[in-house]
Motif scaffolding. Structure first.
Motif, PDB file in Angstrom:
ATOM      1  N   GLY A 191       1.830  23.548  -0.814  1.00 42.22           N
ATOM      2  CA  GLY A 191       3.190  23.822  -1.465  1.00 42.22           C
ATOM      3  C   GLY A 191       3.893  22.328  -1.112  1.00 42.22           C
ATOM      4  O   GLY A 191       4.589  21.613  -1.911  1.00 42.22           O
ATOM      5  N   ILE A 192       4.062  22.086  -0.110  1.00 42.33           N
ATOM      6  CA  ILE A 192       4.595  20.937   0.735  1.00 42.33           C
ATOM      7  C   ILE A 192       4.050  19.624   0.091  1.00 42.33           C
ATOM      8  O   ILE A 192       4.797  18.826  -0.488  1.00 42.33           O
ATOM      9  CB  ILE A 192       4.749  20.704   2.256  1.00 42.33           C
ATOM     10  N   ASN A 193       2.789  19.568  -0.150  1.00 38.90           N
ATOM     11  CA  ASN A 193       2.193  18.403  -0.692  1.00 38.90           C
ATOM     12  C   ASN A 193       2.485  18.223  -2.110  1.00 38.90           C
ATOM     13  O   ASN A 193       2.523  17.143  -2.615  1.00 38.90           O
ATOM     14  CB  ASN A 193       0.431  18.501  -0.445  1.00 38.90           C
ATOM     15  N   LEU A 194       2.653  19.374  -2.937  1.00 34.17           N
ATOM     16  CA  LEU A 194       2.675  19.397  -4.170  1.00 34.17           C
ATOM     17  C   LEU A 194       4.017  18.953  -4.538  1.00 34.17           C
ATOM     18  O   LEU A 194       4.386  17.939  -5.375  1.00 34.17           O
ATOM     19  CB  LEU A 194       2.276  20.645  -4.725  1.00 34.17           C
ATOM     20  N   VAL A 195       5.139  19.468  -3.814  1.00 31.09           N
ATOM     21  CA  VAL A 195       6.215  19.162  -3.946  1.00 31.09           C
ATOM     22  C   VAL A 195       6.705  17.609  -3.728  1.00 31.09           C
ATOM     23  O   VAL A 195       7.235  16.915  -4.393  1.00 31.09           O
ATOM     24  CB  VAL A 195       7.440  19.880  -3.121  1.00 31.09           C
ATOM     25  N   GLY A 196       5.945  17.313  -2.505  1.00 32.57           N
ATOM     26  CA  GLY A 196       6.058  15.742  -2.305  1.00 32.57           C
ATOM     27  C   GLY A 196       5.487  14.778  -3.297  1.00 32.57           C
ATOM     28  O   GLY A 196       5.877  13.638  -3.599  1.00 32.57           O
ATOM     29  N   ALA A 197       4.327  15.417  -3.863  1.00 34.87           N
ATOM     30  CA  ALA A 197       3.639  14.500  -4.829  1.00 34.87           C
ATOM     31  C   ALA A 197       4.632  14.337  -6.158  1.00 34.87           C
ATOM     32  O   ALA A 197       4.641  13.405  -6.957  1.00 34.87           O
ATOM     33  CB  ALA A 197       2.362  15.007  -5.193  1.00 34.87           C
ATOM     34  N   ALA A 198       5.422  15.678  -6.663  1.00 38.20           N
ATOM     35  CA  ALA A 198       6.172  15.724  -7.707  1.00 38.20           C
ATOM     36  C   ALA A 198       7.194  14.804  -7.308  1.00 38.20           C
ATOM     37  O   ALA A 198       7.776  14.133  -8.410  1.00 38.20           O
ATOM     38  CB  ALA A 198       6.375  16.929  -8.043  1.00 38.20           C
ATOM     39  N   GLU A 199       7.743  14.713  -6.374  1.00 41.32           N
ATOM     40  CA  GLU A 199       8.817  13.984  -6.035  1.00 41.32           C
ATOM     41  C   GLU A 199       8.677  12.729  -6.131  1.00 41.32           C
ATOM     42  O   GLU A 199       9.463  11.781  -6.565  1.00 41.32           O
ATOM     43  CB  GLU A 199       9.509  14.411  -4.570  1.00 41.32           C
ATOM     44  N   VAL A 200       7.680  11.776  -5.496  1.00 44.44           N
ATOM     45  CA  VAL A 200       7.537  10.822  -5.566  1.00 44.44           C
ATOM     46  C   VAL A 200       7.170   9.895  -6.956  1.00 44.44           C
ATOM     47  O   VAL A 200       7.449   8.923  -7.221  1.00 44.44           O
ATOM     48  CB  VAL A 200       6.604  10.131  -4.382  1.00 44.44           C
ATOM     49  N   LEU A 201       6.475  10.956  -7.545  1.00 45.01           N
ATOM     50  CA  LEU A 201       6.044  10.308  -9.259  1.00 45.01           C
ATOM     51  C   LEU A 201       7.306  10.284 -10.120  1.00 45.01           C
ATOM     52  O   LEU A 201       7.553   9.516 -10.791  1.00 45.01           O
ATOM     53  CB  LEU A 201       4.678  11.472  -9.689  1.00 45.01           C
ATOM     54  N   ALA A 202       8.184  11.458  -9.826  1.00 44.53           N
ATOM     55  CA  ALA A 202       9.283  11.491 -10.575  1.00 44.53           C
ATOM     56  C   ALA A 202      10.318  10.336 -10.090  1.00 44.53           C
ATOM     57  O   ALA A 202      10.955   9.736 -10.932  1.00 44.53           O
ATOM     58  CB  ALA A 202      10.203  12.758 -10.419  1.00 44.53           C
ATOM     59  N   LEU A 203      10.207   9.869  -8.693  1.00 44.42           N
ATOM     60  CA  LEU A 203      11.113   8.872  -8.427  1.00 44.42           C
ATOM     61  C   LEU A 203      10.400   7.623  -8.903  1.00 44.42           C
ATOM     62  O   LEU A 203      10.893   6.534  -9.304  1.00 44.42           O
ATOM     63  CB  LEU A 203      10.899   8.790  -6.868  1.00 44.42           C
ATOM     64  N   ALA A 204       9.010   7.312  -8.989  1.00 38.23           N
ATOM     65  CA  ALA A 204       8.367   6.224  -9.584  1.00 38.23           C
ATOM     66  C   ALA A 204       8.884   5.986 -10.849  1.00 38.23           C
ATOM     67  O   ALA A 204       9.248   4.843 -11.436  1.00 38.23           O
ATOM     68  CB  ALA A 204       6.799   6.579  -9.688  1.00 38.23           C
ATOM     69  N   GLY A 205       9.025   7.147 -11.807  1.00 39.06           N
ATOM     70  CA  GLY A 205       9.692   6.757 -12.929  1.00 39.06           C
ATOM     71  C   GLY A 205      11.026   6.431 -13.159  1.00 39.06           C
ATOM     72  O   GLY A 205      11.344   5.498 -14.010  1.00 39.06           O
ATOM     73  N   ARG A 206      11.705   6.945 -12.291  1.00 36.85           N
ATOM     74  CA  ARG A 206      13.113   6.569 -12.296  1.00 36.85           C
ATOM     75  C   ARG A 206      13.220   4.918 -11.932  1.00 36.85           C
ATOM     76  O   ARG A 206      14.251   4.076 -11.962  1.00 36.85           O
ATOM     77  CB  ARG A 206      14.082   7.164 -11.210  1.00 36.85           C
ATOM     78  N   LEU A 207      12.124   4.513 -10.862  1.00 35.44           N
ATOM     79  CA  LEU A 207      12.294   2.941 -10.662  1.00 35.44           C
ATOM     80  C   LEU A 207      11.574   2.389 -11.597  1.00 35.44           C
ATOM     81  O   LEU A 207      11.530   0.941 -11.364  1.00 35.44           O
ATOM     82  CB  LEU A 207      11.430   3.176  -9.167  1.00 35.44           C
ATOM     83  N   GLY A 208      11.255   2.850 -12.864  1.00 36.97           N
ATOM     84  CA  GLY A 208      10.682   2.037 -13.782  1.00 36.97           C
ATOM     85  C   GLY A 208       9.271   1.862 -13.698  1.00 36.97           C
ATOM     86  O   GLY A 208       8.547   0.901 -14.364  1.00 36.97           O
ATOM     87  N   LEU A 209       8.492   2.475 -12.948  1.00 42.86           N
ATOM     88  CA  LEU A 209       7.111   2.423 -12.633  1.00 42.86           C
ATOM     89  C   LEU A 209       6.197   3.120 -13.392  1.00 42.86           C
ATOM     90  O   LEU A 209       6.667   4.405 -14.046  1.00 42.86           O
ATOM     91  CB  LEU A 209       6.858   2.564 -11.167  1.00 42.86           C
ATOM     92  N   ASP A 210       5.203   2.770 -13.739  1.00 45.00           N
ATOM     93  CA  ASP A 210       4.225   3.431 -14.377  1.00 45.00           C
ATOM     94  C   ASP A 210       3.590   4.607 -13.780  1.00 45.00           C
ATOM     95  O   ASP A 210       3.016   4.460 -12.648  1.00 45.00           O
ATOM     96  CB  ASP A 210       2.839   2.666 -15.107  1.00 45.00           C
ATOM     97  N   PRO A 211       3.749   6.014 -13.936  1.00 48.08           N
ATOM     98  CA  PRO A 211       3.248   6.998 -12.976  1.00 48.08           C
ATOM     99  C   PRO A 211       1.867   7.154 -12.948  1.00 48.08           C
ATOM    100  O   PRO A 211       1.518   7.246 -11.831  1.00 48.08           O
ATOM    101  CB  PRO A 211       3.952   8.123 -13.957  1.00 48.08           C
ATOM    102  N   GLY A 212       0.985   6.896 -13.986  1.00 46.86           N
ATOM    103  CA  GLY A 212      -0.300   6.803 -13.695  1.00 46.86           C
ATOM    104  C   GLY A 212      -0.962   5.736 -12.755  1.00 46.86           C
ATOM    105  O   GLY A 212      -1.796   5.986 -12.216  1.00 46.86           O
ATOM    106  N   ARG A 213      -0.237   4.732 -13.056  1.00 47.82           N
ATOM    107  CA  ARG A 213      -0.598   3.820 -12.247  1.00 47.82           C
ATOM    108  C   ARG A 213      -0.296   3.743 -10.673  1.00 47.82           C
ATOM    109  O   ARG A 213      -1.233   3.516  -9.789  1.00 47.82           O
ATOM    110  CB  ARG A 213      -0.263   2.013 -12.709  1.00 47.82           C
ATOM    111  N   THR A 214       0.911   4.314 -10.523  1.00 45.64           N
ATOM    112  CA  THR A 214       1.277   4.598  -9.377  1.00 45.64           C
ATOM    113  C   THR A 214       0.522   5.817  -8.554  1.00 45.64           C
ATOM    114  O   THR A 214       0.173   5.602  -7.330  1.00 45.64           O
ATOM    115  CB  THR A 214       3.008   5.138  -9.234  1.00 45.64           C
ATOM    116  N   LEU A 215       0.040   6.559  -9.512  1.00 43.92           N
ATOM    117  CA  LEU A 215      -0.966   7.644  -8.768  1.00 43.92           C
ATOM    118  C   LEU A 215      -2.116   6.931  -8.475  1.00 43.92           C
ATOM    119  O   LEU A 215      -2.933   7.435  -7.402  1.00 43.92           O
ATOM    120  CB  LEU A 215      -0.914   8.999  -9.889  1.00 43.92           C
TER     121      LEU A 215
END
Length: 294
Positions: free
Chosen positions: A185-209
């Motif tokens: 659960g901690i890992n999933l919330v963390g992964a979702a948080e940083v991918l949501a952040l990547a989107g806000r920073l203008g990054l491509d979520p797929g490439r970020t992952l």
């Protein structure tokens, strides 16, 4: 193991995980009887060679084991001790394999009630998802006396190539599963948080992952869920409510042991918030949607 088994395994609860486990056993030549409230799931497994039960109490008395794979303690109690539950036909020497993720004290209580009937309990929560349950590569966290393990070794090894023998005491499998799922659960919330952040920073979520998967931030559940989330695929494999329940139980167990960590309770609350936001019946990959939409 022999490709044909003369005795029957009973599967009570054939959802995503229970159904995959039953299909795995059928593919290995085991005779399997199944029972579930969903007739579509029952019919699917009948097509694979299973026999259907209307109620648990109809199970074959010569069965090698009774696998309970329902959602929570209330459903487990109904399956075991309800009006049409297994307790009506269980005999001394029978074995019940408990696979739900439930509180350790509930596992201990069920094991004590079954022991009063002369019935053995294998505390065996599982991890890995339906695909791994189907091919027998999921993990099983097993707690039971050595003699019971030896008696059920063929079945347990057919269910899982990764059987971890935790202890001799029912409840310790549940404790191990809660520790694992709290980290999931901690890992999933963390992964979702940083991918949501990547989107806000203008990054491509797929490439970020792509980067994360080859770097220090990688986690199996993060990759598995976030690939689906990026594609907008929230069809439920594991509903939000499951990790909501599991992380809540883990936090409760931690507090009962006098332990308070910095992340577990916060991650648990995120699942509860996503539930309240109307995402309860979506796949838990929807934690990304919840955080991205905030």
């Amino acid at each position: 193991m022999s490709s044909v088994n003369p005795v029957t395994v009973i599967g009570i609860g054939i959802g995503n995980m229970g159904g995959a486990m039953a299909a795995n056993l059928l593919s290995r030549g085991w005779a399997v009887q199944v029972c579930d409230i969903d007739p579509v799931k029952v019919a699917d497994l009948e097509g694979k060679g299973a026999s259907a039960l209307s109620v648990p109490a109809q199970a074959a008395i010569n069965s090698v084991a009774f696998i309970v794979c329902v959602v929570d303690a209330a459903q487990t109690d109904a399956v075991l001790f309800g009006a049409d539950g297994l307790a009506r036909m269980l005999q001394p020497g029978h074995t019940v394999v408990l696979c739900p993720t439930i509180a350790p004290q509930d596992v201990e209580a069920f094991a004590a009630r079954l022991a009063a009937l002369g019935v053995h309990t294998v505390d065996a929560p599982m991890s890995g998802g339906p695909a791994r349950a189907r091919d027998g590569s999921m993990s099983l966290m097993v707690a039971c006396p050595p003699a019971v393990y030896d008696e059920q070794a063929d079945l347990l090894q057919a269910l899982s190539a990764k059987v971890f023998r935790i202890s001799h005491q029912a409840g310790d499998g549940a404790r191990t599963k809660l520790v694992n799922n709290l980290l999931a659960g901690i890992n999933l919330v963390g992964a979702a948080e940083v991918l949501a952040l990547a989107g806000r920073l203008g990054l491509d979520p797929g490439r970020t992952l792509d980067v994360i998967e080859q770097s220090s931030g990688q986690s199996w559940i993060g990759s598995d869920r976030m690939r689906r989330a990026i594609a907008g695929d929230y069809a439920p494999r594991a509903h939000v409510t499951l990790l909501e329940k599991d992380t809540r139980l883990a936090v409760e167990a931690a507090r009962a042991a006098g332990f308070e960590g910095p992340l577990g309770s916060r991650a648990s609350e995120v699942f509860a918030q996503a539930h309240r936001a109307g995402l309860a019946e979506l796949d838990d990959a929807a934690i990304f949607k919840y955080l991205a939409d905030r």
